[in-house]
Design an enzyme around this catalytic site. Structure first.
Site, PDB file in Angstrom:
ATOM      1  N   TYR A   1     -18.672 -21.945  23.744  1.00  0.00           N
ATOM      2  CA  TYR A   1     -19.295 -20.834  24.473  1.00  0.00           C
ATOM      3  C   TYR A   1     -19.773 -19.825  23.440  1.00  0.00           C
ATOM      4  O   TYR A   1     -18.971 -19.115  22.833  1.00  0.00           O
ATOM      5  CB  TYR A   1     -18.287 -20.223  25.443  1.00  0.00           C
ATOM      6  CG  TYR A   1     -18.828 -19.115  26.332  1.00  0.00           C
ATOM      7  CD1 TYR A   1     -20.186 -18.840  26.430  1.00  0.00           C
ATOM      8  CD2 TYR A   1     -17.958 -18.336  27.088  1.00  0.00           C
ATOM      9  CE1 TYR A   1     -20.671 -17.831  27.245  1.00  0.00           C
ATOM     10  CE2 TYR A   1     -18.429 -17.322  27.915  1.00  0.00           C
ATOM     11  CZ  TYR A   1     -19.783 -17.077  27.982  1.00  0.00           C
ATOM     12  OH  TYR A   1     -20.259 -16.068  28.793  1.00  0.00           O
TER      13      TYR A   1
ATOM     14  N   LYS B   1     -22.282 -23.731  25.978  1.00  0.00           N
ATOM     15  CA  LYS B   1     -22.758 -22.760  26.963  1.00  0.00           C
ATOM     16  C   LYS B   1     -23.424 -21.666  26.150  1.00  0.00           C
ATOM     17  O   LYS B   1     -22.770 -20.961  25.372  1.00  0.00           O
ATOM     18  CB  LYS B   1     -21.613 -22.184  27.799  1.00  0.00           C
ATOM     19  CG  LYS B   1     -22.081 -21.087  28.762  1.00  0.00           C
ATOM     20  CD  LYS B   1     -20.924 -20.427  29.500  1.00  0.00           C
ATOM     21  CE  LYS B   1     -21.435 -19.279  30.387  1.00  0.00           C
ATOM     22  NZ  LYS B   1     -20.322 -18.568  31.072  1.00  0.00           N
TER      23      LYS B   1
END
Length: 296
Positions: free
Chosen positions: A137, A165
């Site tokens: 992320y 992400k």
């Protein structure tokens, strides 16, 4: 890089419902089932939107377990396992694997500002501790550090690192990461407003905050993209733009919880230092939900 389940489409970064200061298990389980019924293709519990910073370890574990139990294998569960302590991140990732999560989402370490090598070793330690896929992320606005494409490419050589992400808000990164890692490297947008453009550049899906409130619309948008129907996807985006704006006028967790409260699905409680949205923001969310066809 591990073989991966179908990490594509509309993933909801689930809120964590509270009732009188405690976890609201019933509301959470109902939320999971509603999300799946509305077409959500994956669930992400205990990320930032799940208020992970203010959950105890026991609460964090429970929410992951409830999500896996309630999903019943119908959609993949990507459990949040991020921390700026490598030891803590490893513990959370191990628990997620034991609970039956399909993957873990691990944020780049925040506040302590590691170097690129420090980030590499952080993720390598998690990779070496578990046997399920890991999604990086990368969110520089919150973490203060930005994982470079070169570091990401090195990590992709490890057994369990499968994708990212991406909340850099830099649409050029999609193409750069695709060039460096190839088309099988999973790229999930972390920005609701730019998700459609992200998909057009080669993304595989979106981990969305707004899909807490509008799961069917977000899922339909992704389905249209996968069919190559960008005109249809743009029509859905036009309905959602005011909601994307309104939910993030204040912290997105509070905005999403307000929207779900208007739908009668949870109570609006958040934990300090977060607070419920102000009256003007609440009205903006209501108006945006009416525009999107979610409220009369």
């Amino acid at each position: 890089m591990a073989a991966t389940p179908a990490f594509r489409g509309s993933f909801t970064a689930l809120v964590t419902p509270f009732k009188n200061g405690s976890l609201d298990e019933e509301a959470f389980r109902k939320l999971v089932n509603w999300q799946i019924a509305e077409g959500t293709t994956g669930l992400v519990p205990v990320g930032t939107t799940g208020e992970s910073p203010t959950l105890s370890h026991d609460e964090h574990h429970k929410v992951v377990e409830w999500c896996v139990e309630e999903a019943k294998g119908r959609v993949p569960v990507i459990a949040g396992a991020g921390s700026n302590s490598t030891t803590e991140a490893v513990e959370l990732a191990k628990h997620a694997e034991k609970a039956g999560a399909d993957a873990v989402l691990v944020v780049t370490p925040y506040y302590n500002k590691p170097t690129q090598e420090g980030m590499y070793l952080h993720f390598k330690a998690i990779n070496d501790a578990i046997g399920i896929p890991i999604i990086i992320y990368n969110i520089p606005p919150r973490s203060v550090v930005d994982m470079s494409v070169d570091t990401m490419s090195r990590l992709y050589e490890l057994q369990n690192i499968v994708g990212v992400k991406d909340a850099t808000a830099n649409l050029g990164r999609v193409s750069q990461q695709r060039h460096a890692m190839g088309p099988d490297f999973i790229q999930l947008s972390g920005e609701d407003m730019t998700a459609l453009a992200y998909m057009a550049a080669g993304g595989h899906g979106c981990i969305s905050v707004v899909s807490n409130v509008a799961p069917k619309a977000c899922s339909d948008l992704m389905a249209a993209v996968f069919k190559g129907d960008y005109a249809g996807a743009l029509k859905i985006q036009d309905r959602l733009v005011p909601l994307h704006d309104a939910v993030f006028k204040e912290p997105g967790v509070s905005g999403a919880k307000h929207g779900l409260t208007l739908l009668g699905r949870i109570q609006e409680e958040v934990r300090l230092p977060l607070i419920p949205v102000s009256a003007p923001t609440g009205q903006a969310i209501r108006s945006a939900m009416i525009h999107a066809g979610l409220l009369n």
